[in-house]
Design a protein around this motif. Structure first.
Motif, PDB file in Angstrom:
ATOM      1  N   ALA A   1       0.830  -1.209   0.000  1.00  0.00           N
ATOM      2  CA  ALA A   1       0.000   0.000   0.000  1.00  0.00           C
ATOM      3  C   ALA A   1       0.863   1.258   0.000  1.00  0.00           C
ATOM      4  O   ALA A   1       0.564   2.236  -0.687  1.00  0.00           O
ATOM      5  CB  ALA A   1      -0.935  -0.002   1.204  1.00  0.00           C
ATOM      6  N   SER A   2       1.954   1.236   0.749  1.00  0.00           N
ATOM      7  CA  SER A   2       2.865   2.373   0.781  1.00  0.00           C
ATOM      8  C   SER A   2       3.495   2.594  -0.589  1.00  0.00           C
ATOM      9  O   SER A   2       3.634   3.731  -1.055  1.00  0.00           O
ATOM     10  CB  SER A   2       3.952   2.162   1.832  1.00  0.00           C
ATOM     11  N   ARG A   3       3.865   1.505  -1.251  1.00  0.00           N
ATOM     12  CA  ARG A   3       4.468   1.613  -2.593  1.00  0.00           C
ATOM     13  C   ARG A   3       3.490   2.267  -3.565  1.00  0.00           C
ATOM     14  O   ARG A   3       3.862   3.143  -4.355  1.00  0.00           O
ATOM     15  CB  ARG A   3       4.852   0.222  -3.101  1.00  0.00           C
ATOM     16  N   LEU A   4       2.231   1.843  -3.491  1.00  0.00           N
ATOM     17  CA  LEU A   4       1.225   2.392  -4.391  1.00  0.00           C
ATOM     18  C   LEU A   4       0.955   3.864  -4.081  1.00  0.00           C
ATOM     19  O   LEU A   4       0.720   4.673  -4.990  1.00  0.00           O
ATOM     20  CB  LEU A   4      -0.066   1.580  -4.289  1.00  0.00           C
ATOM     21  N   ALA A   5       0.990   4.228  -2.798  1.00  0.00           N
ATOM     22  CA  ALA A   5       0.781   5.620  -2.411  1.00  0.00           C
ATOM     23  C   ALA A   5       1.899   6.507  -2.971  1.00  0.00           C
ATOM     24  O   ALA A   5       1.650   7.634  -3.417  1.00  0.00           O
ATOM     25  CB  ALA A   5       0.703   5.752  -0.894  1.00  0.00           C
ATOM     26  N   VAL A   6       3.120   5.997  -2.952  1.00  0.00           N
ATOM     27  CA  VAL A   6       4.251   6.747  -3.510  1.00  0.00           C
ATOM     28  C   VAL A   6       4.050   6.948  -5.010  1.00  0.00           C
ATOM     29  O   VAL A   6       4.305   8.022  -5.554  1.00  0.00           O
ATOM     30  CB  VAL A   6       5.580   6.022  -3.222  1.00  0.00           C
ATOM     31  N   LEU A   7       3.564   5.902  -5.693  1.00  0.00           N
ATOM     32  CA  LEU A   7       3.289   6.027  -7.124  1.00  0.00           C
ATOM     33  C   LEU A   7       2.203   7.071  -7.390  1.00  0.00           C
ATOM     34  O   LEU A   7       2.171   7.698  -8.450  1.00  0.00           O
ATOM     35  CB  LEU A   7       2.845   4.677  -7.698  1.00  0.00           C
ATOM     36  N   ALA A   8       1.320   7.253  -6.396  1.00  0.00           N
ATOM     37  CA  ALA A   8       0.243   8.240  -6.527  1.00  0.00           C
ATOM     38  C   ALA A   8       0.687   9.637  -6.136  1.00  0.00           C
ATOM     39  O   ALA A   8      -0.124  10.569  -6.125  1.00  0.00           O
ATOM     40  CB  ALA A   8      -0.952   7.813  -5.678  1.00  0.00           C
TER      41      ALA A   8
END
Length: 250
Positions: free
Chosen positions: A194-201
């Motif tokens: 989830a953190s990885r995806l948030a960074v991508l966002a």
């Protein structure tokens, strides 16, 4: 001859030269504000005076892009809605600096009380965005309303304004994508995903949680922020979801 329904947001009578404004992706900006705003200004109509009554509320979003919100039955705005369901919501990053330099979205329409059979799932979606909501969603006079949007106005900041967006532009087509929402639980169990995806966002790494997945993107929440990761193309199944995540991460 078919009569046209009057606009719920009255257009400006003045002629505005389009080239005078700065270009921006109005629909994408509007949808991003819808999905990532934590707080909304809620305006209802006082049935006796006729004056608008405005309060602040949390905003949540159903998978198809329909906004919904909580109201205690005894609250003034809830009683106003019972008398007249016409409301307006304004969504914006209220806590992130000068509001007039940032995008804000105005929605006009009718508030519809959710049925008893709809409330449990709506509560779960709401709590996923606002964990502390368990404190008040358990109250006996809890009510959840969704907004049937009839008018949209997006202001993207100075010289960025669009009134030609339709309610349909904010919607997500959920057909053939029944299994996507359940994938949030699986992905949340993967450490750091989830953190990885948030960074991508575009957000900072941290304690993020995936709150929902739909064919157009992934919604994420932390203790103090929301994020939306948009897919490059429509996703309707788990295999496409995995490919979309890999493409987005490049």
């Amino acid at each position: 001859m078919t009569e046209q329904t009057p606009a719920v947001i009255t257009p400006r009578s003045a002629t505005i030269e389009p080239s005078a404004g700065a270009p921006f992706e109005a629909i994408r900006v509007a949808r991003d504000v819808l999905h990532t705003s934590r707080t909304a200004g809620l305006a209802t109509l006082d049935p006796h005076s006729g004056y608008p009554y405005t309060t602040a509320t949390n905003i949540a979003v159903e998978p198809d892009g329909t906004p919904f919100f909580f109201a205690a039955r005894l609250a003034l705005h809830a009683r106003n809605i019972e008398a007249d369901p016409r409301i307006s919501l304004v969504l914006a990053p209220f806590n992130k600096g000068d509001a007039l330099t940032l995008p804000r979205l105005t929605l006009v329409g009718k508030a519809i009380l959710m049925g008893d059979d709809e409330v449990p799932l709506a509560k779960a979606r709401y709590i996923a965005r606002y964990p502390k909501a368990k404190l008040y969603l358990s109250l006996p006079d809890t009510q959840l309303y969704r907004l049937t949007i009839e008018g949209v106005q997006i202001n993207g900041g100075p010289a960025r304004n669009a009134s030609n967006i339709t309610p349909g532009d904010l919607k997500t087509d959920l057909s053939e994508a029944e299994g996507l929402e359940a994938e949030a639980t699986r992905l949340n169990a993967i450490k750091g995903e989830a953190s990885r995806l948030a960074v991508l966002a575009g957000r900072k790494a941290g304690a993020w949680k995936i709150t929902s997945i739909d064919p157009d993107g992934i919604n994420l929440a932390s203790a103090s922020d929301l994020a939306r990761l948009w897919f490059n193309e429509r996703v309707t199944n788990v295999n496409q979801l995995g490919k979309a995540q890999n493409r987005t991460s490049k």
